[in-house]
Scaffold this active site. Sequence first.
Site, PDB file in Angstrom:
ATOM      1  CG  ASN A 159       3.049   3.751  -5.594  1.00  0.00           C
ATOM      2  OD1 ASN A 159       2.687   3.762  -6.814  1.00  0.00           O
ATOM      3  ND2 ASN A 159       4.425   2.513  -6.091  1.00  0.00           N
ATOM      4  CG  ASP A 216      11.018   4.823  -1.263  1.00  0.00           C
ATOM      5  OD1 ASP A 216      11.690   4.842  -2.482  1.00  0.00           O
ATOM      6  OD2 ASP A 216      10.331   5.808  -1.052  1.00  0.00           O
ATOM      7  CE  LYS A 264      -6.778 -15.439   0.791  1.00  0.00           C
ATOM      8  NZ  LYS A 264      -7.847 -15.415   0.888  1.00  0.00           N
ATOM      9  CG  PHE A 322       8.729  12.061 -12.710  1.00  0.00           C
ATOM     10  CD1 PHE A 322       9.996  12.258 -13.841  1.00  0.00           C
ATOM     11  CD2 PHE A 322       8.272  13.098 -12.988  1.00  0.00           C
ATOM     12  CE1 PHE A 322       9.707  12.480 -15.326  1.00  0.00           C
ATOM     13  CE2 PHE A 322       7.336  13.664 -14.188  1.00  0.00           C
ATOM     14  CZ  PHE A 322       8.390  12.790 -15.370  1.00  0.00           C
ATOM     15  CE  LYS A 375      13.816  13.200  -3.204  1.00  0.00           C
ATOM     16  NZ  LYS A 375      12.204  13.192  -3.609  1.00  0.00           N
ATOM     17  CE  LYS A 415      16.654   9.742  -5.981  1.00  0.00           C
ATOM     18  NZ  LYS A 415      15.699   8.568  -5.802  1.00  0.00           N
TER      19      LYS A 415
HETATM   20  O1  C5P Z   1      14.190   9.384  -3.933  1.00  0.00           O
HETATM   21  P1  C5P Z   1      13.111   9.344  -4.406  1.00  0.00           P
HETATM   22  O2  C5P Z   1      12.319   8.340  -4.269  1.00  0.00           O
HETATM   23  O3  C5P Z   1      12.060  10.717  -4.397  1.00  0.00           O
HETATM   24  O4  C5P Z   1      13.405   9.820  -6.217  1.00  0.00           O
HETATM   25  C1  C5P Z   1      12.219   9.661  -7.240  1.00  0.00           C
HETATM   26  C2  C5P Z   1      13.235   9.713  -8.018  1.00  0.00           C
HETATM   27  O5  C5P Z   1      14.077   8.172  -8.095  1.00  0.00           O
HETATM   28  C3  C5P Z   1      12.402   9.316  -9.480  1.00  0.00           C
HETATM   29  O6  C5P Z   1      12.705   9.288 -10.751  1.00  0.00           O
HETATM   30  C4  C5P Z   1      12.453   6.969  -9.630  1.00  0.00           C
HETATM   31  O7  C5P Z   1      11.708   7.124 -10.578  1.00  0.00           O
HETATM   32  C5  C5P Z   1      13.730   7.701  -8.639  1.00  0.00           C
HETATM   33  N1  C5P Z   1      13.656   5.896  -7.795  1.00  0.00           N
HETATM   34  C6  C5P Z   1      14.627   5.162  -7.495  1.00  0.00           C
HETATM   35  N2  C5P Z   1      14.620   3.805  -7.195  1.00  0.00           N
HETATM   36  C7  C5P Z   1      13.546   3.794  -6.404  1.00  0.00           C
HETATM   37  C8  C5P Z   1      13.222   4.740  -6.142  1.00  0.00           C
HETATM   38  C9  C5P Z   1      13.184   6.052  -6.738  1.00  0.00           C
HETATM   39  O8  C5P Z   1      14.508   4.973  -9.555  1.00  0.00           O
HETATM   40  N3  C5P Z   1      14.060   3.011  -5.323  1.00  0.00           N
END
Ligand code: C5P
Length: 409
Positions: free
Chosen positions: A208, A278, A288, A322, A336, A340
Amino acid sequence: MIGKNILIGVTGGIAAYKVVEVASRLKKSGANVKVMMTKHATEFVSPRTFQEITNNAVSVEMFADAANFNVAHISLANFADLIVIAPATANFLAKMAHGIADDLLTTTILAYDKKVLICPSMNTKMYENPATQANLSILKARGVEILEPNAGNLACGTSGKGRLPEPEEICAAIGNLFNSARILSGKKIIVTAGGTLEAIDPVRYIGNRSSGKMGFEIAKSAIKAGAEVILIAGNSNLEPPNGLKEFIKVESALEMRENVLKHFETANCVIMSAAVADYRIKNPAAQKIKKDSEVLTLELVKNPDILRELGTLKKSQILVGFAAETQNVLEYARKKLVEKNLEFIVANDVTLEGAGFGVSTNIASIIWRDEQVENFSKMSKADLAEKIIERVAHLLSKDKKFFPLTVNQ
Ligand code: C5P
């Protein structure tokens, strides 16, 4: 405050007389003190008074001494570790908020990029006037420290909010600003940064656009605040800052999770600024992949949400997340924050110019558990990092003393 260079700016309010005592106390505490005054301020206190107290010449005029080649506003700005404006009139606040530089004091402020403490003092109606309040909001959002006026009897014969705080209160606020340099001393902070890379085969990956800048600035700011910092970085070209306890380079979300969990139990705080993928490839190819087929289908499986997991495991740890969004920023971020189990979340719209990936500025909001929102205007990622660290220190300090929490800026 031994050896600190403090520049006091005095504007034209009756409370200017109290600032003589401020200058005297600072001088006695070992600071090097210089004073600049507006012309109106000299109607209330003579420059000579400040000169005798500080042992330094007092500056009023932009072009006072043509023979002296020093550009006064630049040399004063270069001198100062901190500028304190006391008393700050409504007129001064308006000029500073709008970048007007029509005298030595306002020009020096414009040429200065470090900490400024402002002590407004005026008649209550002037203080409460929407124009003054809007100007204060602009300044707060820019990171200027504001010491709120006290309520009490005012020189104009009325009573209400607008009194300049007492000299000892102003000196205490100045002391706090300098002490805040070590606000995370003895604390262990985990910072994640950059984007994770999810392998497709030994050569390719899914990645990304995260540069890691925000997280690296947070790590820097936490080190400066005296914390023991573990920086766990995904993909980023940045040099790790000096003074880290540990720098752990990872590739995938699974690796990042493993390393965060390893240090989590003994940590006081985790700031997850990493852009964690994600999804990952279900079965990365061992060799490869050849371009034999016209269509290549990759099967993706969901990565664990590290922060959500920490939210279920946490005991006393502070969790900061974030939310980089492209629409409905506050709504998604709030969701979130709750899901979280975070203390606060830093949200930004990555489609805005001056925010998001790769650039060195950000336009962010901080959303708290009680739904309060702090909206910051565009600022450097370094300044935003400092704001985040101040708030973490505030939450970690028993007496919540490290920064005056001002909300709805
Ligand atoms: O749900 P989302 O990915 O938008 O949430 C963002 C936050 O969650 C960020 O702080 C990111 O570092 C964290 N995150 C995480 N593990 C993931 C995806 C996002 O800790 N698999």
